[in-house]
Design an enzyme around this catalytic site. Sequence first.
Site, PDB file in Angstrom:
ATOM      1  CB  CYS A   1      -0.976  -0.031   1.176  1.00 52.66           C
ATOM      2  SG  CYS A   1      -0.196   0.031   2.808  1.00 52.66           S
TER       3      CYS A   1
ATOM      4  CG  ASN B   1       4.437  -1.703   5.251  1.00 51.35           C
ATOM      5  OD1 ASN B   1       5.574  -1.992   5.616  1.00 51.35           O
ATOM      6  ND2 ASN B   1       3.477  -2.612   5.201  1.00 51.35           N
TER       7      ASN B   1
ATOM      8  CB  CYS C   1      -3.616   1.574   7.217  1.00 52.17           C
ATOM      9  SG  CYS C   1      -3.350   3.028   8.267  1.00 52.17           S
ATOM     10  NE  ARG C   2      -4.562   1.551   1.923  1.00 50.33           N
ATOM     11  CZ  ARG C   2      -4.352   2.266   0.833  1.00 50.33           C
ATOM     12  NH1 ARG C   2      -5.195   2.166  -0.168  1.00 50.33           N
ATOM     13  NH2 ARG C   2      -3.308   3.071   0.747  1.00 50.33           N
ATOM     14  CB  SER C   3       0.298  -3.462   2.825  1.00 50.56           C
ATOM     15  OG  SER C   3       1.172  -2.612   3.510  1.00 50.56           O
TER      16      SER C   3
ATOM     17  CG  ASP D   1      -5.471   5.534   2.709  1.00 47.77           C
ATOM     18  OD1 ASP D   1      -5.467   5.104   3.887  1.00 47.77           O
ATOM     19  OD2 ASP D   1      -4.596   6.282   2.250  1.00 47.77           O
TER      20      ASP D   1
HETATM   21  P1  4NP Z   1      -1.776   2.792   4.186  1.00 49.15           P
HETATM   22  O1  4NP Z   1      -2.411   4.130   4.789  1.00 49.15           O
HETATM   23  O2  4NP Z   1      -1.231   3.150   2.829  1.00 49.15           O
HETATM   24  O3  4NP Z   1      -2.935   1.873   4.122  1.00 49.15           O
HETATM   25  O4  4NP Z   1      -0.690   2.350   5.160  1.00 49.15           O
HETATM   26  C1  4NP Z   1      -1.717   5.341   4.842  1.00 49.15           C
HETATM   27  C2  4NP Z   1      -0.830   5.554   5.858  1.00 49.15           C
HETATM   28  C3  4NP Z   1      -0.145   6.765   5.923  1.00 49.15           C
HETATM   29  C4  4NP Z   1      -0.385   7.725   4.970  1.00 49.15           C
HETATM   30  C5  4NP Z   1      -1.275   7.499   3.946  1.00 49.15           C
HETATM   31  C6  4NP Z   1      -1.943   6.293   3.876  1.00 49.15           C
HETATM   32  N1  4NP Z   1       0.281   8.973   5.058  1.00 49.15           N
HETATM   33  O5  4NP Z   1       0.037   9.833   4.199  1.00 49.15           O
HETATM   34  O6  4NP Z   1       1.112   9.151   5.951  1.00 49.15           O
END
Ligand code: 4NP
Length: 155
Positions: free
Chosen positions: A12, A15, A17-19, A126
């Site tokens: 994602c 790294n 939340c989703r992945s 997201d």
């Molecule tokens: P992820 O979520 O891609 O599912 O881990 C996010 C985590 C952090 C950010 C964006 C999405 N960020 O912009 O910091």
Amino acid sequence: MPADKPAILFVCLGNICRSPLAEAAFRIEAERAGLEAEVDSAGTGAWHAGESPDRRAQAVARRNGVDISDYRARRVDPADFHRFSHIVALDGDNLAVLRRLRPQEGAALSLLLDHVPGRRGEAVADPYYGADAGFDATWADVTLGARHLVRALKA
Ligand code: 4NP
């Protein structure tokens, strides 16, 4: 390139939340199905490198019986395209980044929800900037995707 058992990397943006949730769900589904596989996750961005998963992701994982507090975020590395047989993106933006980075003969790329009948091309939304309930929707999506991916890899 790994040959004996599949090696899956979920990707994602951050790294955190989703992945990591996709990694955790895949570990559960693979064990349930008796599939041996290498599993990891990474982000296309490095802002959170070295951090544990978002506390809301840790909480939804815990509610579903798995502790992901020892996962640590990292950025996708060029070596990943040789270390893993399959690199599975959580959304189209991250898939596009992976397509640009992928060397010839590198890991097969896909979207997680491509593996779910009727959901080809869909992103796992997201949840980072949204309400806590978004993480339950994320868990439902990654569990469904992981279940179908495990089924495909077993076939
Ligand atoms: P992820 O979520 O891609 O599912 O881990 C996010 C985590 C952090 C950010 C964006 C999405 N960020 O912009 O910091």
